[in-house]
Motif scaffolding. Structure first.
Motif, short mmCIF file in Angstrom:
data_model
loop_
_atom_site.label_atom_id
_atom_site.label_comp_id
_atom_site.label_asym_id
_atom_site.label_seq_id
_atom_site.Cartn_x
_atom_site.Cartn_y
_atom_site.Cartn_z
N SER A 3 35.28 50.87 45.64
CA SER A 3 34.97 50.35 44.31
C SER A 3 33.56 49.77 44.25
CB SER A 3 35.99 49.27 43.92
OG SER A 3 37.27 49.83 43.74
N GLY A 309 40.08 53.02 41.50
CA GLY A 309 40.69 51.73 41.18
C GLY A 309 39.69 50.66 40.76
N THR A 310 38.42 51.05 40.58
CA THR A 310 37.38 50.09 40.22
C THR A 310 37.65 49.45 38.87
OG1 THR A 310 35.82 51.50 41.42
CG2 THR A 310 34.89 49.78 39.99
N ASP A 312 40.53 49.07 37.25
CA ASP A 312 41.66 48.13 37.32
C ASP A 312 41.24 46.82 38.00
OD1 ASP A 312 43.39 49.86 36.06
OD2 ASP A 312 44.10 50.76 37.94
N MET A 313 40.43 46.91 39.03
CA MET A 313 39.96 45.72 39.74
C MET A 313 39.11 44.84 38.82
SD MET A 313 37.58 45.50 43.18
CE MET A 313 36.09 45.90 42.26
N LEU A 314 38.22 45.49 38.06
CA LEU A 314 37.36 44.75 37.14
C LEU A 314 38.17 44.11 36.02
CD1 LEU A 314 34.48 43.96 36.41
CD2 LEU A 314 34.25 46.13 35.20
N SER A 316 41.28 43.21 36.18
CA SER A 316 42.04 42.10 36.76
C SER A 316 41.15 40.86 36.92
CB SER A 316 42.60 42.52 38.12
OG SER A 316 43.23 41.43 38.75
N TRP A 317 39.90 41.06 37.34
CA TRP A 317 38.98 39.94 37.52
C TRP A 317 38.69 39.25 36.19
CZ3 TRP A 317 34.29 38.35 35.70
CH2 TRP A 317 33.67 37.30 36.39
N THR A 320 41.67 37.19 34.86
CA THR A 320 42.04 35.97 35.57
C THR A 320 40.94 34.91 35.63
OG1 THR A 320 41.41 37.03 37.66
CG2 THR A 320 43.74 37.13 37.04
#
Length: 433
Positions: A3, A309-310, A312-314, A316-317, A320
């Protein structure tokens, strides 16, 4: 790890494109191949399959049809007639420039084409009428942007395609696109009104003469082009609107399911050729191939990011680490900063739109609000001299002295005004709708 490599590749593609003036899309394609095949283990066929074929076809087909109105002078003649109507009220000239640019862009000329032939006219009128360069530049830029965002015009189609590719239903994407169009017409009107009536602009232009002569009448070819363009716009809009109004109607549902703007535009291009409304080679040459390559090339790299999955990771960040109520505003700020040095259509929206559905779903937000904030923020800084709108305005300056003066005004006045207006609108939209 992958990612971070993808994010670095996206940043590198933008930076290299900006530095070398080589199409960002070409760098994006190269990075998509290298990362996809040699880092993620994908096959070349899988990487090639990430080319957004449907988006490419729709943009190509629509731009091809609309190019006939550019080639045979219909849109240029239309702009002359609209500006002539404003000759007796010079202080309202910014509105005339805005609506002229918006109408021509909505009729298919697209953002870059409108600026290419409206920017020189606007700068000339600024010189003749003592109209502020800032007001003139923002009026033509805002008009070209807002009109191009119309649901059947170039930018509107791109936005809809990006939303659909991000998992948004076709009907919802249509409504979201209309929301973007309405918002990017309201913001400019508010800004122009403040600049015209609350900054002394009206007083400075009192008694000025526009010096616009009576344009010649439309010829038969141009009249036919105009009516054909209006007919296509009506067809594209009527089917989804009828389906929204009558969702239980089998007829409306059937007709809407068979409507595709790319295929409709292809049919109308054939009709235009049969009616000899323009030269086929010139029409083909007018298609914005560099924009197509940029959008689709970046689309390939974004598809690699999704696969890794980059995205989805971004998402999620962001979900939160940023308060829910500030998420739309945050997207607007990020889009504005990105657009200072890159294209809204080719970089900003392809990079940010795919993140929206998952964030909106997790936080209980309306995706349309985030989409609107992204576009409003990105287009607010397109007047920057480092971005597409500002660079086209500078290119229209008659000499180096005028170019130097306009550069600082665009960077230190126009762009900040646009950012503040977009952020205020984003706050109002987030907390009151």
């Amino acid at each position: 790890m992958t990612s971070f490599i993808v994010v670095a590749a996206i940043i590198a593609a933008i930076a290299l494109g900006y530095k070398t003036r080589i199409n960002i899309g070409l760098f994006a394609i190269a990075f998509a191949y290298l990362i996809g095949c040699f880092v993620m283990g994908l096959s070349p066929s899988e990487v090639i399959g990430m080319w957004p074929l449907k988006m490419f076809f729709i943009i190509f087909a629509v731009c091809l049809f609309y190019s006939f109105a550019i080639v045979n002078g219909t849109l240029e003649k239309l702009s002359e007639h609209l500006l002539y109507r404003c000759r007796n009220v010079p202080h309202l000239l910014p509105y005339a420039i805005f609506f002229t640019s918006a109408l021509i862009a909505a009729m298919g000329a697209g953002y870059y084409t409108v600026l290419a032939f409206m920017a020189p006219i606007t700068l000339m009128l600024c010189e003749k009428t003592r109209m502020s360069l800032i007001i003139g530049a923002m009026s033509v830029n805002y008009g070209a942007l807002g009109g191009a965002n119309f649901v059947s015009s170039q930018s509107g189609i791109i936005f809809r395609s990006l939303m659909v590719n991000s998992g948004i239903a076709e009907e919802v994407a249509f409504i979201n696109s209309f929301g973007i169009f309405a918002s990017t017409m309201l913001i400019p009107l508010a800004v122009i009104t403040v600049l015209v009536f609350f900054t002394g602009h009206r007083k400075s232009m009192q008694g000025a003469s526009l010096g616009v002569s009576l344009p010649t009448a439309f010829n038969q070819q141009q009249k036919t082009t105009l009516w054909l363009t209006l007919l296509m716009m009506a067809l594209v809009l009527m089917a989804p609107i009828a389906h929204l109004i009558f969702p239980d109607s089998a007829t409306a549902t059937f007709i809407n399911s068979k409507m595709d703007i790319g295929l409709i535009a292809s049919v109308f291009s054939v009709i235009a050729l049969l009616l000899k409304l323009g030269d086929e080679r010139k029409a083909m040459a007018s298609v914005p191939w560099s924009t197509l390559i940029m959008i689709c090339g970046v689309g390939m790299l974004i598809s690699i990011a999704i696969k890794a999955g980059t995205i989805d990771m971004l998402a999620s960040w962001i979900g939160t680490n940023i308060p829910t109520s500030l998420v739309p505003l945050a997207f607007g700020v990020v889009a504005a900063l990105m657009s200072l040095f890159s294209s809204t259509l080719g970089v900003v929206t392809p990079a940010l739109f795919p993140i929206v559905p998952s964030i909106a779903g997790n936080l209980g937000l309306d995706p349309m609000i985030i989409f609107i904030c992204i576009v409003a923020g990105a287009q607010a800084t397109s007047i920057s001299p480092f971005s597409s709108g500002g660079s086209l305005m500078l290119g229209a300056c008659p000499n180096e002295e005028a170019r130097s003066g306009l550069f600082s005004q665009l960077l230190f006045r126009a762009a900040p005004i646009g950012i503040v207006a977009a952020l205020i609108f984003s706050i109002v939209l987030t907390f009151f709708f």
